[in-house]
Motif scaffolding. Structure first.
Motif, PDB file in Angstrom:
ATOM      1  N   ALA A 123       0.878  -1.174   0.000  1.00  0.00           N
ATOM      2  CA  ALA A 123       0.000   0.000   0.000  1.00  0.00           C
ATOM      3  C   ALA A 123       0.912   1.219   0.000  1.00  0.00           C
ATOM      4  N   ALA A 124       0.500   2.264  -0.713  1.00  0.00           N
ATOM      5  CA  ALA A 124       1.332   3.463  -0.778  1.00  0.00           C
ATOM      6  C   ALA A 124       0.536   4.678  -0.314  1.00  0.00           C
ATOM      7  N   GLU A 125       1.258   5.698   0.135  1.00  0.00           N
ATOM      8  CA  GLU A 125       0.616   6.982   0.392  1.00  0.00           C
ATOM      9  C   GLU A 125       0.447   7.704  -0.943  1.00  0.00           C
ATOM     10  N   CYS A 126      -0.195   8.876  -0.889  1.00  0.00           N
ATOM     11  CA  CYS A 126      -0.632   9.566  -2.116  1.00  0.00           C
ATOM     12  C   CYS A 126       0.474   9.662  -3.173  1.00  0.00           C
ATOM     13  N   LEU A 127       0.176   9.173  -4.375  1.00  0.00           N
ATOM     14  CA  LEU A 127       1.141   9.196  -5.472  1.00  0.00           C
ATOM     15  C   LEU A 127       0.861  10.324  -6.460  1.00  0.00           C
ATOM     16  N   ALA A 128      -0.018  11.251  -6.058  1.00  0.00           N
ATOM     17  CA  ALA A 128      -0.299  12.445  -6.865  1.00  0.00           C
ATOM     18  C   ALA A 128      -0.893  12.101  -8.227  1.00  0.00           C
ATOM     19  N   ALA A 129      -1.887  11.232  -8.205  1.00  0.00           N
ATOM     20  CA  ALA A 129      -2.625  10.927  -9.422  1.00  0.00           C
ATOM     21  C   ALA A 129      -4.104  10.752  -9.071  1.00  0.00           C
ATOM     22  N   CYS A 130      -4.580  11.573  -8.132  1.00  0.00           N
ATOM     23  CA  CYS A 130      -5.918  11.399  -7.546  1.00  0.00           C
ATOM     24  C   CYS A 130      -7.032  11.589  -8.565  1.00  0.00           C
ATOM     25  N   GLY A 131      -6.740  12.265  -9.667  1.00  0.00           N
ATOM     26  CA  GLY A 131      -7.744  12.436 -10.718  1.00  0.00           C
ATOM     27  C   GLY A 131      -8.044  11.123 -11.417  1.00  0.00           C
ATOM     28  N   GLY A 132      -7.151  10.147 -11.282  1.00  0.00           N
ATOM     29  CA  GLY A 132      -7.342   8.838 -11.904  1.00  0.00           C
ATOM     30  C   GLY A 132      -7.552   7.752 -10.865  1.00  0.00           C
ATOM     31  N   ALA A 133      -8.078   8.157  -9.695  1.00  0.00           N
ATOM     32  CA  ALA A 133      -8.280   7.193  -8.606  1.00  0.00           C
ATOM     33  C   ALA A 133      -9.375   6.192  -8.946  1.00  0.00           C
ATOM     34  N   PRO A 134      -9.242   4.934  -8.496  1.00  0.00           N
ATOM     35  CA  PRO A 134      -8.098   4.385  -7.759  1.00  0.00           C
ATOM     36  C   PRO A 134      -6.946   4.054  -8.711  1.00  0.00           C
ATOM     37  N   MET A 135      -5.726   4.149  -8.162  1.00  0.00           N
ATOM     38  CA  MET A 135      -4.560   3.964  -9.027  1.00  0.00           C
ATOM     39  C   MET A 135      -3.490   3.155  -8.313  1.00  0.00           C
ATOM     40  N   MET A 136      -2.554   2.667  -9.109  1.00  0.00           N
ATOM     41  CA  MET A 136      -1.397   1.973  -8.527  1.00  0.00           C
ATOM     42  C   MET A 136      -0.174   2.241  -9.399  1.00  0.00           C
ATOM     43  N   GLN A 137       0.970   2.016  -8.786  1.00  0.00           N
ATOM     44  CA  GLN A 137       2.218   2.119  -9.522  1.00  0.00           C
ATOM     45  C   GLN A 137       2.836   0.728  -9.562  1.00  0.00           C
ATOM     46  N   ILE A 138       3.258   0.300 -10.742  1.00  0.00           N
ATOM     47  CA  ILE A 138       4.036  -0.939 -10.823  1.00  0.00           C
ATOM     48  C   ILE A 138       5.393  -0.577 -11.387  1.00  0.00           C
ATOM     49  N   ASP A 139       6.427  -0.815 -10.611  1.00  0.00           N
ATOM     50  CA  ASP A 139       7.785  -0.395 -10.952  1.00  0.00           C
ATOM     51  C   ASP A 139       7.780   1.107 -11.263  1.00  0.00           C
ATOM     52  N   GLU A 140       8.052   1.490 -12.520  1.00  0.00           N
ATOM     53  CA  GLU A 140       8.154   2.926 -12.784  1.00  0.00           C
ATOM     54  C   GLU A 140       6.885   3.499 -13.393  1.00  0.00           C
ATOM     55  N   GLU A 141       5.848   2.682 -13.549  1.00  0.00           N
ATOM     56  CA  GLU A 141       4.691   3.140 -14.322  1.00  0.00           C
ATOM     57  C   GLU A 141       3.426   3.315 -13.479  1.00  0.00           C
ATOM     58  N   TYR A 142       2.672   4.358 -13.784  1.00  0.00           N
ATOM     59  CA  TYR A 142       1.385   4.593 -13.126  1.00  0.00           C
ATOM     60  C   TYR A 142       0.259   3.920 -13.921  1.00  0.00           C
ATOM     61  N   HIS A 143      -0.705   3.379 -13.191  1.00  0.00           N
ATOM     62  CA  HIS A 143      -1.911   2.824 -13.823  1.00  0.00           C
ATOM     63  C   HIS A 143      -3.111   3.416 -13.092  1.00  0.00           C
ATOM     64  N   GLU A 144      -4.014   4.061 -13.843  1.00  0.00           N
ATOM     65  CA  GLU A 144      -5.101   4.806 -13.202  1.00  0.00           C
ATOM     66  C   GLU A 144      -6.469   4.238 -13.565  1.00  0.00           C
ATOM     67  N   ASN A 145      -7.500   4.752 -12.883  1.00  0.00           N
ATOM     68  CA  ASN A 145      -8.891   4.339 -13.104  1.00  0.00           C
ATOM     69  C   ASN A 145      -9.014   2.820 -13.129  1.00  0.00           C
ATOM     70  N   LEU A 146      -8.535   2.189 -12.074  1.00  0.00           N
ATOM     71  CA  LEU A 146      -8.441   0.727 -12.049  1.00  0.00           C
ATOM     72  C   LEU A 146      -9.804   0.057 -11.880  1.00  0.00           C
ATOM     73  N   THR A 147      -9.973  -1.026 -12.607  1.00  0.00           N
ATOM     74  CA  THR A 147     -11.104  -1.941 -12.438  1.00  0.00           C
ATOM     75  C   THR A 147     -10.500  -3.336 -12.410  1.00  0.00           C
ATOM     76  N   PRO A 148     -11.250  -4.333 -11.941  1.00  0.00           N
ATOM     77  CA  PRO A 148     -10.693  -5.693 -11.957  1.00  0.00           C
ATOM     78  C   PRO A 148     -10.219  -6.108 -13.355  1.00  0.00           C
ATOM     79  N   GLU A 149     -10.992  -5.771 -14.390  1.00  0.00           N
ATOM     80  CA  GLU A 149     -10.611  -6.156 -15.765  1.00  0.00           C
ATOM     81  C   GLU A 149      -9.293  -5.506 -16.146  1.00  0.00           C
TER      82      GLU A 149
END
Lengths: 159, 417
Positions: A123-149
């Motif tokens: 789990a991470a603290e704010c990664l400054a991509a709240c406009g695309g919440a929920p989001m995650m970072q994998i290695d160096e890349e951001y992934h936003e607007n996450l859904t299970p698919e």
């Protein structure tokens, strides 16, 4: 390892160009990042010592820095680090579901590594991509607007 | 309402981050003019003062005043530092500025260097921002190759070299003196002030630190004039501001709009409330800013002075919107966890107090709260505020006090059950 690989020291020398000649310590964060990346994502004491010696600074300073910043790992990790933002804006848009989904899918808890050594989940603290919440970072890349698919697709594409 | 007139003015163009695009809308014109005409720095400062530009990172300090703290002719090296360590929960504007208009940050920093006689600039970018860092690295290279950065720029005799430096994950490094320590290769512990960075900054040299959005505002102000900028907003609150709208809205995102815009207009821009829910509360300036209940929001305008008058702060412009179904106990518990996690541990009231508050709030959330917990929370918050080296302590305490003030009954309900 007796000394840092030459391509790493060359890269550190380039970083040092940004700072006054007397301020070699300024390169410590960038140098540790380079070394960590080369060493499967984590730092050993031996590597920290080599960085300290190369920068001609006390080893304790390097340990302090490596312990202070969250992007440094001092224990072995998976080949890929997943950071799911769980701060407020992501929480309001379902980050808990994302964490639960990943835990089930990868069969790990937070701060654990999958049995095949592929992923470490965090789990991470704010990664400054709240406009695309929920989001995650994998290695160096951001992934936003996450859904299970979307998560399934992202994980499938990672070697 | 007009949008995207300052930091996002390239946004509608293709490859908005490139030098070619930036120059096509007049980018670097101001920089070239200053160097060619050798504009007196006082003249630039006068325009900035008239513009009423205030710091966009959180504190809202008048930029022109900050820039006069450094004596241009004082001997020795001076530095300009850009704070791109964006991390205030709810804030995601500097990332977009770096991604889509990096040259405007560079131009703003170079102008600052000229005004203050600083020949070196550092842009400190948070460690997680790999893509934004790559963009501005590329932009710096482009600017160097075009002769807009470096030594003896355009034959002016003025040198300005700009370097991007990455952090490694620490919210506290957004605090300016923690950032300076991080730049020096130390752990990010805030420094005692005074001395302030203007007299003792990076490597002990005079240093001016501004936020990414602040620097990016400067070229447009100087192009269109301080009066123009002032006229876009309100007196003492000049210009446009990027508001980062997140949470329970239909269209979360960045909206660069005039300061003084009614909150309801901003909410409408963000698509209104999600799923037809009613608005319950808003944190108007990042998680450190006190929460405001719906009753206050109806007549609120989005500017520094109006939000301060309403009992909160504009902060970084991070507008976190919560609907009627939101559990305020859970929200505050999450915020308290964040401050506990990120406290650097240097000052006892903050290091111990943030953990204490977080544990009490988790206990309340789990239905195990004690009758005295709310008074205890208030007392701990009061004992952190004003008793730490940096503003982090206040930032951890203010949310607690504001949630208890506006939503106390939700907390007592949890404790009673």
């Amino acid at each position: 390892m007796q000394e840092l690989p030459q391509d790493i020291t060359t890269a550190i020398d380039q970083i040092l160009q940004k700072f006054p000649a007397t301020q070699r310590q300024s390169a410590v964060i960038a140098a540790l990042m380079l070394v960590q990346k080369r060493n499967k994502g984590w730092l050993t004491t031996e590597l920290m010592d080599l960085v300290a010696d190369y920068l001609q600074i006390d080893r304790i300073i390097v340990y302090e820095v490596a312990n202070f910043y969250s992007l440094f790992d001092l224990k072995p990790v998976g080949r890929h680090k997943i950071y799911v933002c769980t701060n407020l804006s992501c929480m309001l848009r379902g980050s808990e579901d994302v964490v639960n989904y990943l835990q089930e899918k990868l069969c790990v808890g937070l701060n654990q590594t999958t049995a095949d050594g592929k992923f470490t989940l965090r789990a991470a603290e704010c990664l400054a991509a709240c406009g695309g919440a929920p989001m995650m970072q994998i290695d160096e890349e951001y992934h936003e607007n996450l859904t299970p698919e979307k998560i399934n697709k992202i994980l499938m594409e990672i070697e | 309402m007009q949008q995207n007139q300052i930091c996002f003015r390239t946004l509608h163009l293709s490859q908005p981050w490139s030098l070619k695009t930036y120059e096509s809308i007049g980018g670097y014109k101001v920089w070239r003019k200053i160097l060619t005409e050798k504009t007196p720095p006082e003249q630039i400062l006068a325009e900035l003062k008239l513009s009423a530009l205030r710091g966009r990172g959180g504190a809202g300090f008048p930029t022109a005043v900050k820039w006069t703290f450094i004596k241009r002719d004082a001997p020795g090296q001076k530095y300009v530092v850009c704070n791109s360590d964006e991390g205030e929960p709810g804030t995601f504007k500097d990332r977009d500025i770096l991604l889509f208009n990096p040259h405007q940050v560079i131009e703003g920093m170079a102008i600052a260097g000229y005004v203050m006689g600083a020949t070196v600039g550092y842009n400190y970018v948070r460690g997680e921002f790999n893509e934004p860092l790559a963009r501005i690295e590329e932009a710096v290279l482009e600017a160097q190759q075009a002769g807009l950065l470096g030594d003896n720029i355009l034959g002016s005799d003025f040198d300005f070299n700009l370097y991007n430096v990455a952090g490694a994950g620490a919210y506290i490094c957004g605090e300016e003196t923690a950032l300076l320590n991080s730049l020096e290769g130390k752990q990010g512990w805030p420094r005692f002030k005074p001395p302030f960075p203007a007299s003792y900054g990076v490597y002990g040299c005079p240093t001016t630190i501004n936020n990414t959005e602040t620097f990016a505002s400067v070229p447009v102000i100087l192009e269109k004039g301080g009066q123009w900028h002032l006229d876009q907003g309100k007196p003492n609150n000049g210009g446009y501001k990027i508001f980062c709208v997140s949470g329970h809205v239909n269209k979360p995102g960045n909206y660069e709009i005039p300061l003084g815009t009614p909150f309801n207009d901003l909410l409408a821009l963000a698509g209104g409330m999600r799923a037809g829910k009613k608005l319950k509360a808003v944190i108007p300036g990042g998680s450190s800013a006190p929460v405001l209940p719906v009753a206050v929001l109806q007549d609120l305008t989005m500017d520094y002075d109006a939000i301060a008058k309403a009992g909160s702060m504009l902060g970084s412009g991070a507008v976190i919107v919560m609907d009627e179904d939101t559990c305020m106990v859970k929200v505050l518990a999450r915020i308290a966890d964040f401050y506990f996690e990120e406290s650097c541990g240097q000052c006892t009231p903050c290091r111990e107090g943030t953990g204490w508050m977080a544990r009490i709030l988790q206990r309340i959330l789990q239905g195990k709260g004690l009758a005295e917990d709310l008074d205890k929370l208030d007392s701990i918050a009061g004992n952190i505020m004003g008793r730490t080296i940096c503003a982090f302590g206040d930032a951890a305490a203010m949310p607690v006090r504001s949630f208890l003030k506006h939503f106390r009954e939700e907390f007592t309900a949890y404790i009673r059950s």
